[in-house]
Each structure stands twice: as C-alpha cells, then as structure tokens.
Enzyme design. Structure first.
Site, PDB file in Angstrom:
ATOM      1  CE  LYS A  48      -3.861   2.085   2.455  1.00  0.00           C
ATOM      2  NZ  LYS A  48      -4.921   1.688   3.535  1.00  0.00           N
ATOM      3  CB  SER A  64      -8.148   3.635   2.631  1.00  0.00           C
ATOM      4  OG  SER A  64      -7.449   2.940   3.498  1.00  0.00           O
ATOM      5  CB  SER A 111      -8.528   0.588   5.392  1.00  0.00           C
ATOM      6  OG  SER A 111      -9.244   1.766   5.226  1.00  0.00           O
TER       7      SER A 111
HETATM    8  N1  GLN Z   1     -13.453   3.900   6.038  1.00  0.00           N
HETATM    9  C1  GLN Z   1     -12.941   4.168   7.268  1.00  0.00           C
HETATM   10  C2  GLN Z   1     -12.415   5.688   7.383  1.00  0.00           C
HETATM   11  O1  GLN Z   1     -12.604   6.220   6.212  1.00  0.00           O
HETATM   12  C3  GLN Z   1     -11.445   3.392   7.621  1.00  0.00           C
HETATM   13  C4  GLN Z   1     -10.295   3.903   6.898  1.00  0.00           C
HETATM   14  C5  GLN Z   1      -9.084   2.869   7.271  1.00  0.00           C
HETATM   15  O2  GLN Z   1      -9.184   1.910   7.780  1.00  0.00           O
HETATM   16  N2  GLN Z   1      -8.111   3.576   6.987  1.00  0.00           N
HETATM   17  O3  GLN Z   1     -11.994   6.239   8.040  1.00  0.00           O
END
Ligand code: GLN
Length: 490
Positions: free
Chosen positions: A84, A159, A183
């Site tokens: 990532k 994400s 994410s």
């Molecule tokens: N969807 C969640 C957010 O927008 C989690 C994102 C993540 O785990 N990095 O914060």
C-alpha cells in the site's frame, strides 16, 4: 497466456516460493509474469500508483542467484508482493494517495517492508489508496479511483482498494494494506480476497504514514487464509522502532491451520444482523455458519451491545488523531510546497493545495473536537465509549472463541454513489470499526456472491493475539468452500 503464466496465476504464495526454490521457474520469470499482468490491466484498473519494475527484477535476479548457488533461501524467496502506498519503501515513491506527498521518496523501508525483503519477498509496486487512508472506496485518491475487477463500474472498497484489486485481478499474489477502521477487511470483502487485521501491537507500524495512531494496523491481503498466515509470520513480532509494538512472541501462523475446529465456540453477534444488512449478505453468512457447524464448530449467540455507537466513536477519535498526525505536512520538510509571501501564507497555501476534500474535512472535524471547550464533549467522551466497546468484546469473548458476522452491510457500491454524502459512506463501516477501537484481530474471507456477481465477505473477530484461531477457522472454511478461488474476468 503461456502454460507457465497460467500455472503461476493459479498458485498459492507458498507454492510460488516452493516452485522457485525447486527451480521449476525462476523468481525473474515469476516477477515478469506479474509485471506483464500489471502492464495489461493497470491502466484500466488503476490499482497501482507506482510499479517497481526495475527494482523488482533486480531483487528477483538476486534471488535466482541464491537458488543457483544453492544458498539458504528466506521463507518468502521470490514471492512478489504489492505494498500500500501509505507504507514507506526506500527509494520507491510513497505518496499515500496524496498530492502532498506526490514526489516523496522515503530514505528508509518501513519495518514490515524490511522484514518482507529480508525474507526474500519482492516488492512489485505501490498500491492505490484513499488519500492518507481516509475513505472506504479508494475514490479519495489524488490519482483517481481504482476499479473493482469484478465489475469496473463498482468501487473496490477502501482505503486499501488498490491492494485488494491487485490480488483479485492477479496483478500480485499477495499484498499489504493498512486498517484503521476496516481498510483491509472491507476492500477484501468487496474484491473477494482474504484480508487480515492483526491485533493492535502485533505488527509494527514503523514506516506507516500515520492516520489515527491508536487505530492504525498493518496486515496482509491474500488469496487465502493460508497465504495470510505465511505473510503474518514474517511481518509480526516486536519492533523497538514502534513504541506500541507488543512484547509478545509470535510464532509460525501456518502450523495450526489444519487443526480441527471441532468444539470451537463461534459467537454469532445479534447486533450484526439488524436493519441495514442487505438480505443477500445475510443469506451468504447464514450459509457460511452452516458450513462451519458442519465442520464441528459450536454456534452460539453473542452480543456486542454498543455496536450502534461504534461509528460515531470511531469517527471522533480517528479525526482527532488525524488532525494531529497530519500537522506535520507543512511544506517545510518533505512535502509539496506552494509559494507564499510569508511563512504562514506558505503553510496555508501548501495545505490548501496539498490535501483533498475528505482529508480537509477530517482535519477540521478533528481540530474542532480537540479544541478547548469541546474536548470533554467529544474526544474524552468518545474515549470513554471506546472503553465500553472494548469491555463488550471482553465479555463476549469469555463465552465464545470468536465472533462471526458480515464484513460489510452490502456488497461493493457503484463509483460515485456515496461521494456526495460522506456520512452515508461512514455508516457503512458499522461492522469493521469496533475491532480497531478494541484492538482485537479480525479477518474477512470470501463467502459468496451477490446477484449482481459481486463478492461477499464474512468477518471473524477474535481475542487479542489469537490470530492463529482466526486463521485456523478461516482456513478450515476455505477447505470446504471455493469462493476464495473464483477469479474475475475483466
Ligand atoms: N473507512 C474508514 C475511514 O474512512 C476506515 C479507513 C481505514 O481503515 N483506513 O476512516
């Protein structure tokens, strides 16, 4: 596609490593196979922000040298892995999906990257993501969204959407993601791959570009639980570079996979099956429960009573921590810089131009929630609710070994569906954010498809540091089902 290419695309991570060690194909051939796949598909899917072609082939050649000279090989020798883009890689651009870091080339590897390389893994590229990991769809990336390989008008989740899409589309056999509120697990569910968020403290975050430091985790996205166990074995364990890293031994996660799950108590959480859960997902989960019961697991009912407070609690804490963590991006050190007449104007213009809308929204929410007069009402309160959510897990996991439920309330949604209404996007994180608040491990495994042909994920959550149990149950489930073996045609 040549026979070799067809063969490589079907292999598990462990098999790839084995074939390379036995000389059935070389690390270079394997890496080239995935680079070719990326070449064919990435313009369309936008799953990788940076492809590490030259570096990857150099590393592969070094592995081939070791094989030829019969030297000792690392446990992942020759295995390609996509990382990532929020995780630092020495000499390889790391943008975190942000204009702010568009040209940032880290001088060092994150601890997990170093461990993967030391084990012989080959970093093949950096995957697309929501800017600074803020989002659930990869639409908040400065290079545009990644598309879901199962149906390209749908999001891959986020994400870590690029990592999930890479594994689903066979652009890499394994990938690494980060998970602050889901994410890793949510994109794994949306793309039909396996995603593991380990226990807080199990995997070092040194070199991860921080979003919410008390919630951030790093973990693998793979084709199977067995592959996740292989990767976790390499990246887990204490690291003196991360002050939150646990001083707890982490052994070989592959050894317990084949143990029977007979008698293991699986709790089905009442609150995960209420209003808002799409019936298609419900049916797939019920079927998965039946499969595990057939394998000898004992199914019991359990409860996480504060589930409805998890999303607001998470978004207060995550935004507060983000507003603090992102203060470092000021245009003075390693970031993009906009000109200004004086220092303050330079800061303002840099941050105005460098951050996207969602990141700005969260910095403002977090700054507001932390400001004097509001701190008690928001941050302190959320921290107290977080404590109660953690206690829910302690109670529930006293009477069962793990908690089973859906990873997401729906399958992947269409691109653009939630971009105008961030709240709607936040609410869909209902099943994943609690594990981050409580710090417990959780895994998502493919368990079916919607009528539209989109993957569905089942989530297993366990006791702190009990990743082995999660992987064992997930593996046993995958021995009985073939959802994780299906591949999209795109
Ligand atoms: N969807 C969640 C957010 O927008 C989690 C994102 C993540 O785990 N990095 O914060």
């Amino acid at each position: 596609m040549s026979r070799l290419n067809r063969e490589i695309a079907r292999l598990s991570a462990a098999e790839i490593v084995q074939h390379i060690a036995q000389g059935n194909f070389s690390a270079t051939e394997c890496t080239q196979h995935f680079l070719d796949a990326i070449d064919r598909a990435n313009t369309r899917l936008n799953a990788l922000i940076t492809v590490a072609g030259e570096q990857a082939l150099e590393s592969a050649a070094a592995i081939d040298q070791l094989v030829q000279s019969k030297k000792k090989l690392g446990p992942l020798a020759g295995l390609p892995i996509a990382i990532k883009d929020g995780i630092c890689t020495a000499g390889l651009r790391t943008s975190a999906g942000s204009r702010m870091l568009q040209n940032f080339v880290p001088p060092y590897d994150a601890t997990i990257v170093k461990r993967l390389k030391d084990a012989g893994a080959i970093v093949i590229g950096k995957t697309n993501m929501d800017e600074f990991a803020m989002g659930s769809s990869t639409e908040n990336s400065c290079v545009g969204p990644t598309l879901n390989p199962w149906a390209t008008e749908f999001v891959p989740g986020g994400s870590s959407g690029g990592s999930a899409a890479c594994v689903a589309a066979d652009l890499a056999p394994t990938a690494i993601g980060s998970d602050t509120g889901g994410s890793i697990r949510q994109p794994a569910a949306f793309c039909g791959v396996t995603g593991l968020k380990p226990t807080y403290g199990r995997v070092s975050r040194s070199g991860l570009i921080a979003f919410g430091s008390s919630l951030d985790h790093i973990g693998p996205l793979t084709r199977s639980a067995a592959d996740a166990a292989l990767i976790l074995t390499t990246i887990a364990g204490h690291d003196s570079q991360d002050s939150t890293s646990a001083m707890i031994d982490s052994g070989d996660y592959s050894t317990a996979l084949d143990e029977s799950i007979k008698g293991l108590k699986i709790g089905v959480c009442r609150e995960h099956f209420g209003a808002g859960l799409n019936p298609e997902i419900d049916i797939a989960i019920q079927e998965a429960i039946r499969v595990l019961a057939d394998r000898g697991a004992q199914i019991v009912e359990t409860s996480l009573p504060q589930t409805e407070f998890a999303v607001p609690t998470y978004y207060v804490i995550a935004c507060c921590e983000a507003s603090s963590n992102l203060a470092r991006f000021d245009g003075v050190r390693y970031t993009h810089r906009e000109p200004g007449d004086d220092l303050e104007q330079m800061y303002c213009q840099t941050r105005a131009a460098g951050f996207g809308a969602e990141v700005k929204r969260r910095i403002m929410l977090g700054t507001f929630a932390l400001s004097s007069g509001y701190y008690d009402a928001y941050y302190l309160r959320a921290s107290k609710v977080r404590r109660i959510i953690k206690q829910d897990y302690d109670v529930a996991l006293e009477s069962c070994d793990l908690i089973l439920g859906p990873t997401t309330p729906t399958a992947a949604f269409r691109l653009g569906k939630h971009t105008q209404d961030p709240l709607e996007m936040y609410l869909a994180d209902i099943y994943t954010v609690s594990a981050n608040l409580a710090g417990v491990p959780a895994i998502s495994v493919p368990c079916g498809f919607s009528k539209a042909g989109l993957p569905i994920g089942m989530q297993l959550q366990g006791r702190a540091f009990a990743e082995s149990t999660l992987l064992q149950v997930a593996h046993q489930y995958q021995q009985q089902t073939d959802w994780h073996l299906r591949r999209p045609v795109f």
